[in-house]
Motif scaffolding. Structure first.
Motif, PDB file in Angstrom:
ATOM      1  N   HIS A 107      56.017 -52.632   9.141  1.00 35.29           N
ATOM      2  CA  HIS A 107      55.389 -52.191  10.377  1.00 35.29           C
ATOM      3  C   HIS A 107      55.101 -50.830  10.247  1.00 35.29           C
ATOM      4  O   HIS A 107      55.914 -50.000   9.541  1.00 35.29           O
ATOM      5  N   PRO A 108      53.808 -50.375  11.021  1.00 37.17           N
ATOM      6  CA  PRO A 108      53.722 -48.806  10.711  1.00 37.17           C
ATOM      7  C   PRO A 108      54.701 -47.778  11.191  1.00 37.17           C
ATOM      8  O   PRO A 108      54.933 -46.741  10.176  1.00 37.17           O
ATOM      9  N   THR A 109      55.404 -48.095  12.069  1.00 33.34           N
ATOM     10  CA  THR A 109      56.711 -47.176  12.348  1.00 33.34           C
ATOM     11  C   THR A 109      57.658 -47.234  11.368  1.00 33.34           C
ATOM     12  O   THR A 109      58.357 -46.330  10.881  1.00 33.34           O
ATOM     13  N   GLN A 110      57.826 -48.392  10.554  1.00 35.47           N
ATOM     14  CA  GLN A 110      58.730 -48.324   9.698  1.00 35.47           C
ATOM     15  C   GLN A 110      58.396 -47.517   8.373  1.00 35.47           C
ATOM     16  O   GLN A 110      59.271 -47.019   7.461  1.00 35.47           O
ATOM     17  N   ILE A 111      56.859 -47.582   8.082  1.00 28.83           N
ATOM     18  CA  ILE A 111      56.385 -46.982   7.143  1.00 28.83           C
ATOM     19  C   ILE A 111      56.580 -45.490   7.219  1.00 28.83           C
ATOM     20  O   ILE A 111      56.802 -44.481   6.355  1.00 28.83           O
ATOM     21  N   ILE A 112      56.148 -45.111   8.467  1.00 29.14           N
ATOM     22  CA  ILE A 112      56.442 -43.720   8.934  1.00 29.14           C
ATOM     23  C   ILE A 112      57.980 -43.104   8.448  1.00 29.14           C
ATOM     24  O   ILE A 112      58.143 -42.152   7.870  1.00 29.14           O
ATOM     25  N   GLU A 113      58.725 -43.798   9.360  1.00 23.53           N
ATOM     26  CA  GLU A 113      60.279 -43.678   8.816  1.00 23.53           C
ATOM     27  C   GLU A 113      60.764 -43.553   7.524  1.00 23.53           C
ATOM     28  O   GLU A 113      61.211 -42.569   6.951  1.00 23.53           O
ATOM     29  N   GLY A 114      60.161 -44.609   6.774  1.00 24.66           N
ATOM     30  CA  GLY A 114      60.334 -44.690   5.208  1.00 24.66           C
ATOM     31  C   GLY A 114      59.645 -43.254   4.621  1.00 24.66           C
ATOM     32  O   GLY A 114      60.174 -42.770   3.641  1.00 24.66           O
ATOM     33  N   LEU A 115      58.589 -42.707   4.874  1.00 26.55           N
ATOM     34  CA  LEU A 115      57.940 -41.765   4.323  1.00 26.55           C
ATOM     35  C   LEU A 115      58.943 -40.444   4.539  1.00 26.55           C
ATOM     36  O   LEU A 115      58.801 -39.776   3.513  1.00 26.55           O
ATOM     37  N   LEU A 116      59.450 -40.292   5.594  1.00 29.75           N
ATOM     38  CA  LEU A 116      60.160 -39.213   6.186  1.00 29.75           C
ATOM     39  C   LEU A 116      61.455 -39.425   5.260  1.00 29.75           C
ATOM     40  O   LEU A 116      61.880 -38.159   4.600  1.00 29.75           O
ATOM     41  N   ALA A 117      62.037 -40.343   4.850  1.00 32.71           N
ATOM     42  CA  ALA A 117      63.197 -40.591   4.058  1.00 32.71           C
ATOM     43  C   ALA A 117      62.806 -40.337   2.731  1.00 32.71           C
ATOM     44  O   ALA A 117      63.807 -39.694   1.987  1.00 32.71           O
ATOM     45  N   ILE A 118      61.687 -40.811   2.196  1.00 32.19           N
ATOM     46  CA  ILE A 118      61.296 -40.601   0.813  1.00 32.19           C
ATOM     47  C   ILE A 118      61.220 -39.026   0.583  1.00 32.19           C
ATOM     48  O   ILE A 118      61.340 -38.523  -0.351  1.00 32.19           O
ATOM     49  N   HIS A 119      60.361 -38.295   1.543  1.00 31.46           N
ATOM     50  CA  HIS A 119      60.086 -37.131   1.085  1.00 31.46           C
ATOM     51  C   HIS A 119      61.396 -36.068   1.579  1.00 31.46           C
ATOM     52  O   HIS A 119      61.204 -34.860   1.161  1.00 31.46           O
ATOM     53  N   THR A 120      62.514 -36.413   1.809  1.00 27.30           N
ATOM     54  CA  THR A 120      63.602 -35.737   2.011  1.00 27.30           C
ATOM     55  C   THR A 120      64.630 -36.093   1.188  1.00 27.30           C
ATOM     56  O   THR A 120      65.515 -35.472   1.162  1.00 27.30           O
TER      57      THR A 120
END
Length: 85
Positions: free
Chosen positions: A35-48
Motif C-alpha cells: 500500500h502507498p503508506t507502507q511504501i512511504i514508511e519503507g522509504l523512510l526506513a531505507i533512507h535511514t
C-alpha cells in the motif's frame, strides 16, 4: 552527415525513454506488493538504515518500498546524466 547526427540523437532519445519507462514500471509494480503508506514508511526506513545491497533494503523494509526506491533513484540518475550533457 546531418542524417547520421539525427539518427544518433534519435538513438539516444530511445535509450533514455527506455530507461525512464523501466523506472516507471518498477515504481508502478511496487504498488502491487504494498500500500502507498507502507511504501512511504519503507522509504523512510531505507533512507535511514545503513545498508549496502539491494537485498538489505528488502530486509529493512518491504519489496514494494525497495522497488519504488530502485525506480526513483534510477530515474533521478537518468535525468542527471541526460541534463549534464
Amino acid at each position: 552527415m546531418k542524417r547520421e547526427a539525427i539518427l544518433v540523437k534519435s538513438d539516444e532519445t530511445i535509450k533514455y525513454l527506455f530507461l525512464v519507462a523501466l523506472c516507471l514500471l518498477l515504481m508502478s509494480i511496487s504498488f502491487v506488493f504494498n500500500h502507498p503508506t507502507q511504501i512511504i514508511e519503507g522509504l523512510l526506513a531505507i533512507h535511514t538504515a545503513p545498508s549496502m545491497l539491494l537485498t538489505d533494503y528488502i530486509a529493512v523494509s518491504s519489496v514494494g518500498a525497495t522497488l519504488f526506491n530502485v525506480g526513483l533513484l534510477t530515474l533521478i540518475s537518468v535525468f542527471i546524466v541526460k541534463y549534464q550533457k
